[in-house]
Design a protein around this motif. Sequence first.
Motif, short mmCIF file in Angstrom:
data_model
loop_
_atom_site.label_atom_id
_atom_site.label_comp_id
_atom_site.label_asym_id
_atom_site.label_seq_id
_atom_site.Cartn_x
_atom_site.Cartn_y
_atom_site.Cartn_z
N GLN A 2 -73.93 2.65 -17.33
CA GLN A 2 -75.24 2.17 -17.76
C GLN A 2 -75.39 2.10 -19.27
O GLN A 2 -76.24 1.36 -19.78
N ALA A 3 -74.56 2.84 -20.03
CA ALA A 3 -74.70 2.86 -21.49
C ALA A 3 -74.26 1.53 -22.07
O ALA A 3 -73.14 1.10 -21.82
N PRO A 4 -75.11 0.86 -22.85
CA PRO A 4 -74.73 -0.45 -23.41
C PRO A 4 -73.46 -0.39 -24.24
O PRO A 4 -72.64 -1.29 -24.20
N ALA A 5 -73.27 0.69 -25.00
CA ALA A 5 -72.11 0.78 -25.87
C ALA A 5 -70.82 0.98 -25.09
O ALA A 5 -69.73 0.71 -25.60
N ALA A 6 -70.91 1.48 -23.86
CA ALA A 6 -69.71 1.73 -23.07
C ALA A 6 -69.37 0.55 -22.19
O ALA A 6 -68.24 0.40 -21.74
N ALA A 7 -70.33 -0.30 -21.91
CA ALA A 7 -70.11 -1.43 -21.01
C ALA A 7 -69.57 -2.62 -21.78
O ALA A 7 -70.21 -3.64 -21.94
N VAL A 8 -68.35 -2.47 -22.32
CA VAL A 8 -67.74 -3.52 -23.11
C VAL A 8 -67.03 -4.47 -22.16
O VAL A 8 -66.04 -4.12 -21.54
N SER A 9 -67.54 -5.68 -22.02
CA SER A 9 -66.95 -6.65 -21.11
C SER A 9 -65.96 -7.54 -21.85
O SER A 9 -66.20 -7.96 -22.97
N ALA A 10 -64.83 -7.83 -21.21
CA ALA A 10 -63.86 -8.74 -21.80
C ALA A 10 -64.41 -10.16 -21.83
O ALA A 10 -64.12 -10.94 -22.71
N ALA A 11 -65.20 -10.51 -20.86
CA ALA A 11 -65.87 -11.81 -20.78
C ALA A 11 -66.82 -11.73 -19.61
O ALA A 11 -66.81 -10.78 -18.83
N GLU A 12 -67.69 -12.72 -19.49
CA GLU A 12 -68.66 -12.71 -18.42
C GLU A 12 -67.95 -12.69 -17.07
O GLU A 12 -67.00 -13.42 -16.82
N TYR B 142 -65.45 -2.02 -19.69
CA TYR B 142 -64.35 -1.19 -20.18
C TYR B 142 -64.14 0.02 -19.27
O TYR B 142 -63.00 0.37 -18.93
N ALA B 143 -65.24 0.66 -18.89
CA ALA B 143 -65.13 1.82 -18.00
C ALA B 143 -64.49 1.44 -16.67
O ALA B 143 -63.66 2.18 -16.12
N GLU B 144 -64.85 0.28 -16.15
CA GLU B 144 -64.26 -0.17 -14.89
C GLU B 144 -62.78 -0.50 -15.07
O GLU B 144 -61.97 -0.23 -14.16
N GLU B 145 -62.41 -1.05 -16.23
CA GLU B 145 -61.00 -1.31 -16.49
C GLU B 145 -60.19 -0.02 -16.53
O GLU B 145 -59.06 0.05 -16.03
N ILE B 146 -60.77 1.03 -17.13
CA ILE B 146 -60.09 2.32 -17.17
C ILE B 146 -59.82 2.82 -15.75
O ILE B 146 -58.73 3.32 -15.44
N VAL B 147 -60.82 2.69 -14.88
CA VAL B 147 -60.64 3.11 -13.49
C VAL B 147 -59.53 2.29 -12.82
O VAL B 147 -58.69 2.83 -12.09
N GLN B 148 -59.51 0.99 -13.07
CA GLN B 148 -58.47 0.14 -12.50
C GLN B 148 -57.08 0.55 -12.99
O GLN B 148 -56.11 0.57 -12.21
N VAL B 149 -56.96 0.88 -14.29
CA VAL B 149 -55.68 1.33 -14.82
C VAL B 149 -55.24 2.62 -14.14
O VAL B 149 -54.07 2.78 -13.75
N LEU B 150 -56.17 3.55 -13.97
CA LEU B 150 -55.85 4.82 -13.32
C LEU B 150 -55.39 4.59 -11.89
O LEU B 150 -54.34 5.10 -11.46
#
Length: 373
Positions: free
Chosen positions: A340-350, A355-363
């Motif tokens: 939910q934090a705007p600064a953490a929700a860094v999207s690569a594109a629409e 970013y947080a979801e990408e980290i989970v995918q990498v894990l």
Amino acid sequence: MKYLLVREDDEGEDELWGRCANVEGFFVDPVPPTREVLTFRDCTPAGPLREAVSRPGQATALLGNGYVEASDDTRAGWWDLVDAVVLAHHPSRSDPSLVDVVVGAGVNGAEGGGFARSGPARFELFLGNNVSAGRCLRVDGLLAPRQAPAKIPMELIGCEPTERLLSALRRPRKWERDWAELWALDRTGQVMASPVVGLRIDGARPSVLGGTLIDITLTDGGDDRPSPAVRPVWESWYQGVPTAPNRWAPYSSQGRSAWLGLALQAGRPRRPDRSGGVHHLDGRFVTDVPGLHCAMSEALAGPGGYFGRGLDAFRDCLCGGFGLTPPFTLIWHDADIARQAPAAAVSAAEGLPSYAEEIVQVLEGAGVTVVLA
């Protein structure tokens, strides 16, 4: 002594040139680049830039920091953009489906061999976390010549010079490798950081600390110095590698990034890699990307530990050499805060993961069981 001046000898071995009690000018902000107005012609905007030019009734939009990559069939060049702002935009005259975008920014560059347009070229704008913001056919004003930014000197205070440094003071000359490293030590004598400094000496005099010590002025203190804004982070680490959790949490994004850099340098003694077990990530303070990596490093390597500070580095750490390899289980507590934090929700594109979801995918791709709690 809190600092060591160290230089490689002809065999590539570290050679001590001097010990210094303190340094004035170790914490500095770089000279900001001159603001310029660039016009990105015939653009196909994407991601943040597309969002910026599609907002009705908004004359300006903040893009932040980024860079422009230019390439042709033979070479490429890069220009850093600092605090970029969209000043205006309108349909391209040559093709109404494309957009001309006027941007104000501080411009540094070019790097990568000095790109000079000798034929058709491609220009691509990247913002934030290397997010592509679109491609353009040309950028008016980008290829103009620029002066290199002014060098910021540094004062080495209370130095005990070795014979090598004394020789350089007696007979100044241009060195083949005109640089050295300044090792900053914590109170236990461990190296906290080793930024590169220029070896051109502008002057030397008896030290303000007295005795036989001397003070030395270096013409160029280098580009690797930390900002004064992160001095509190350094003061904390000066006491030694942190052993309590969440000591990074009160700091800004800039301070958290500095924390990760010091954790990387500290490089706790390598333990044999192990697998398995359950590891807990405290997500209460994951409000930005550096905070995510601080919390992740702490969960997987302990307080003051390091386990990556970007996606690529994080992937590398999961491959081994940092004490822990998959498979294991990670329980991410208070995961909603990162989502939910705007600064953490860094999207690569629409439409692409945050970013947080990408980290989970990498894990998960590496064989880690992730539980979002």
